[in-house]
Design an enzyme around this catalytic site. Structure first.
Site, mmCIF file in Angstrom:
data_model
loop_
_atom_site.group_PDB
_atom_site.id
_atom_site.type_symbol
_atom_site.label_atom_id
_atom_site.label_comp_id
_atom_site.label_asym_id
_atom_site.label_seq_id
_atom_site.Cartn_x
_atom_site.Cartn_y
_atom_site.Cartn_z
ATOM 1 N N TYR A 46 50.566 -30.382 13.886
ATOM 2 C CA TYR A 46 51.943 -30.527 14.369
ATOM 3 C C TYR A 46 52.880 -29.677 13.517
ATOM 4 C CZ TYR A 46 52.744 -33.662 18.229
ATOM 5 O OH TYR A 46 52.858 -34.179 19.482
ATOM 6 N N GLU A 48 56.617 -29.201 14.405
ATOM 7 C CA GLU A 48 57.971 -29.196 14.989
ATOM 8 C C GLU A 48 58.964 -28.548 14.025
ATOM 9 O OE1 GLU A 48 58.349 -33.293 15.936
ATOM 10 O OE2 GLU A 48 57.659 -33.012 17.990
ATOM 11 N N ASP A 192 63.300 -11.057 32.864
ATOM 12 C CA ASP A 192 62.014 -11.763 32.818
ATOM 13 C C ASP A 192 60.957 -10.723 33.170
ATOM 14 O OD1 ASP A 192 59.670 -13.040 33.485
ATOM 15 O OD2 ASP A 192 60.607 -14.639 34.641
ATOM 16 N N THR A 218 56.041 -13.936 29.708
ATOM 17 C CA THR A 218 54.784 -14.619 29.409
ATOM 18 C C THR A 218 53.875 -13.605 28.715
ATOM 19 O OG1 THR A 218 54.000 -14.077 31.627
ATOM 20 C CG2 THR A 218 54.883 -16.271 31.299
ATOM 21 N N LYS A 221 49.690 -12.123 31.178
ATOM 22 C CA LYS A 221 49.507 -11.273 32.363
ATOM 23 C C LYS A 221 49.087 -9.885 31.893
ATOM 24 C CE LYS A 221 52.666 -13.929 35.321
ATOM 25 N NZ LYS A 221 53.496 -14.826 34.497
ATOM 26 N N ARG A 227 48.058 -17.970 27.330
ATOM 27 C CA ARG A 227 49.062 -18.492 28.257
ATOM 28 C C ARG A 227 50.228 -19.047 27.447
ATOM 29 N NH1 ARG A 227 46.519 -18.424 33.110
ATOM 30 N NH2 ARG A 227 48.399 -19.119 34.133
HETATM 31 N N1 DSN Z 1 52.502 -17.469 38.913
HETATM 32 C C1 DSN Z 1 52.893 -16.150 38.464
HETATM 33 C C2 DSN Z 1 52.369 -15.080 39.346
HETATM 34 O O1 DSN Z 1 51.262 -15.226 39.844
HETATM 35 O O2 DSN Z 1 53.022 -14.062 39.527
HETATM 36 C C3 DSN Z 1 54.347 -16.047 38.252
HETATM 37 O O3 DSN Z 1 54.748 -16.989 37.330
#
Ligand code: DSN
Length: 385
Positions: A46, A48, A192, A218, A221, A227
């Protein structure tokens, strides 16, 4: 205890990932080193708070890890401040909106059906759509944003925040234009870049860093990390509000989240280092080359394709046929997802397109030849389906 059921299912999923052709543009394969960090003892701790300011003892090594993630991330992104604690993209966007908007302020984002995202003010059913007044911009028939129209829309609506980000937009985003438009109404401009972050860091898509106030992404990707997500504050952001970094940090913790997932943050540090290499820049270049070849080959084989200048494209497979085509392709070992096409006549529940991209198979070593052959196979399946 050995959990045989779960082990068997993981094994099956591993084989599925190994054998099939993966074209969902938001998926990728993280490296062994990223997965080592994810599966490490860091999940037990933990922490925090933030480095040097924790609510629990025993965070010496954790602080070093989180500081390393911040330092490496700032270097590849060129931001002034970085928060690496968001659990994923939706919590990150919620934190940004919570930090910078009051209830009933107006938020402006690209329509979901035009390739936007739920967290960009999608009406009624989402946090951003429920808590803030929302207005949404659209793309044109050719799938592109018309920046003149966008400017008129923004001048009329005067949103407090403009979300610039896409999940199915195959064209280069003009961040400079977005920044200028936002400045005209004094709006926060938030990029984003979850889909295109790997391309930005890899040098094959312009960066928003000089034009927006906040950058969110994120990391799983096109960046090939765990993730998770980060929020970066730019120089322009600090000029607008010198307290911006602390507002963002407070909104992430304690505003929305509890203990950060430090195994994830360590994995993020690994992926930032991996992205800061020539090898990764070559990868990003190949992702875009492969996508262009795939799009052109599908067109040559008679299909209507929106795109592409980045890693993905939307293929029009006929009114309302997106889902059945995606199912049929999966039966043939090709995994993608149904998606609306611009101004889809069939509506979001029976979309007319599929969304495909090249990040995952490029990680597996695919080049132009493999994607050209794939396009021929796909065209046959789509047409006879
Ligand atoms: N779920 C994602 C995508 O597949 O583009 C976006 O957050």
């Amino acid at each position: 205890m050995i959990d045989k059921k779960i082990r068997d299912l993981i094994k099956k999923e591993e084989e599925r990932q190994e054998k099939l052709v993966h074209l969902i543009p938001s998926e990728n394969f993280a490296s062994e080193e990223v997965r080592m960090a994810l599966g490490s003892c860091l999940t037990n701790k933990y922490a925090e708070g933030y480095p040097g300011r924790r609510y629990y003892q025993g965070n010496g090594f954790i602080d070093e890890i989180e500081n390393l993630a911040i330092e490496r991330g700032k270097k590849i992104l060129g931001v002034e401040h970085l928060n690496v604690q968001p659990y994923s993209g939706s919590p990150a966007n919620s934190a940004i909106q919570m930090a910078l908007l009051e209830r009933e302020d107006k938020i402006c984002g690209l329509k979901l059906s035009a390739g936007g995202h739920l967290t960009h003010g999608h009406p009624k059913i989402t946090f951003s759509g429920k808590f803030f007044e929302n207005v949404q911009y659209d793309v044109e028939e050719d799938g592109r944003i018309d920046y003149k129209k966008l400017e008129e829309f923004v001048l009329k609506e005067k949103p407090k925040m403009i979300m610039v980000g896409t999940t199915a937009y195959p064209w280069i985003l003009d961040f400079k234009k977005f920044g200028e438009i936002g400045d005209k109404v004094g709006a926060w401009v938030v990029a984003d870049v979850s889909h295109i972050i790997g391309l930005i860091v890899g040098g094959v898509h312009p960066s928003p860093v000089d034009y927006v106030h906040v950058i969110m992404s994120t990391t799983h990707k096109s960046l090939r990390g765990p993730r998770g997500a980060f929020i970066g504050v730019t120089k322009k952001g600090l000029e607008k509000d010198p307290e911006l970094s602390s507002k963002i940090d407070k909104a992430v913790f304690p505003g929305l989240q509890g203990g950060p997932h430090e195994n994830n943050i360590a994995a993020m540090a690994v992926c930032f280092a991996e992205a800061d290499t020539q090898n990764f820049r070559d990868y990003a270049t190949q992702v875009v080359k492969n996508a262009k070849v795939l799009a052109e080959a599908l067109k040559k084989n008679g299909l209507k394709v929106f795109g592409t200048e980045n890693h993905l494209m939307v293929v029009d497979v006929g009114k309302g046929r997106g889902k059945e085509v995606a199912v049929r392709l999966e039966e043939e070992g090709i995994v993608c997802n149904a998606n609306t096409v611009p101004h889809d006549k069939a509506g979001p529940f029976r979309p007319s397109g599929i969304r495909i991209g090249t990040p995952a198979m490029t990680t597996k070593g695919w080049k132009e030849k493999e994607f050209e052959d794939l396009a021929k196979r796909m065209a046959k399946i789509i047409k006879v389906n």
